[in-house]
Design an enzyme around this catalytic site. Sequence first.
Site, PDB file in Angstrom:
ATOM      1  N   LYS A   1     -17.636  16.528   6.338  1.00 53.84           N
ATOM      2  CA  LYS A   1     -16.741  17.682   6.471  1.00 53.84           C
ATOM      3  C   LYS A   1     -15.935  17.597   7.758  1.00 53.84           C
ATOM      4  CE  LYS A   1     -16.364  22.704   6.275  1.00 53.84           C
ATOM      5  NZ  LYS A   1     -17.083  24.003   6.146  1.00 53.84           N
TER       6      LYS A   1
ATOM      7  N   CYS B   1     -26.884  16.592  -0.958  1.00 50.87           N
ATOM      8  CA  CYS B   1     -26.597  16.688   0.468  1.00 50.87           C
ATOM      9  C   CYS B   1     -27.807  17.295   1.177  1.00 50.87           C
ATOM     10  CB  CYS B   1     -25.355  17.544   0.696  1.00 50.87           C
ATOM     11  SG  CYS B   1     -25.047  17.921   2.446  1.00 50.87           S
TER      12      CYS B   1
ATOM     13  N   ASP C   1     -24.401  14.953  -5.061  1.00 51.00           N
ATOM     14  CA  ASP C   1     -23.567  13.776  -4.814  1.00 51.00           C
ATOM     15  C   ASP C   1     -23.738  12.847  -6.012  1.00 51.00           C
ATOM     16  OD1 ASP C   1     -22.726  14.572  -2.212  1.00 51.00           O
ATOM     17  OD2 ASP C   1     -24.629  13.876  -1.383  1.00 51.00           O
TER      18      ASP C   1
END
Length: 276
Positions: free
Chosen positions: A86, A184, A191
Amino acid sequence: MQHPAEHSPLGKTSEYVSSYTPSLLFPISRTAKWAELGLSAETLPYRGVDIWNCYELSWLTPAGKPVVAIGEFSIPADSPNIIESKSFKLYLNSLNQSAFDSREALRAVLQKDLSAAVGAPVGVRLRSLDEVAEEGIGRLPGRCIDELDIAVDGYEQPRPELLRCDAGRIVEEQLYSHLLKSNCPVTGQPDWGTLVVDYRGPALDPASLLAYLVSFRQHQDFHEQCVERIFLDLQRLLQPQALSVYARYVRRGGLDINPYRSLAEVAPDNRRLVRQ
């Protein structure tokens, strides 16, 4: 134990900055995860790279005109740090309203910032949309194992004890599965990925490989560590003459991550797969 990404922007509300801000990058040391696998920077049994592809890359010319490209970033597998995804996205978004004299000027800035964050030289390519479009969608050679019949009774932790091989039969082959999924470790978000195993050694039972990969389904870890765990488990079982493990993960936030680990120094194919 608190995950090192707990202090990152993951899972938190973030302000989107639209002017160049390299401090947004959040490095995470690989050391703790290596230690979980019994590894250290001095004892890595593989070579490799983490290839990040960015599909939301834009900046301004000195005249104020927007430019777009697809970014390709190659982070060495032995770099001291990875970059939290991120924070990578927020950093790239900070370029949106920033002017650069040329494409090469931006490439140099990206290389400097990313190399500083991971503690090792990062390869950076800024590719035109036409160039990437000409490559098309990649098709994997080898055998897809997804249609094999298996029984599954656990998804929480990887189960290397499921893996089987025929020590009396030496083969060279590529096996792949589109059924890789992990979560995650901070947000719990899924994922999704494709996993490719290319090896020369005792014949791996493909059904056992599929069952093993499915056991990652609820496992929480970053992409890079999942691939390293798979590589080590296969290496311990097979003691192969050649081995590479390559995951092509589905993109999130305009980024896909593609970790590659190998016994040899080989550059992997970076053509995107159909789900990417």
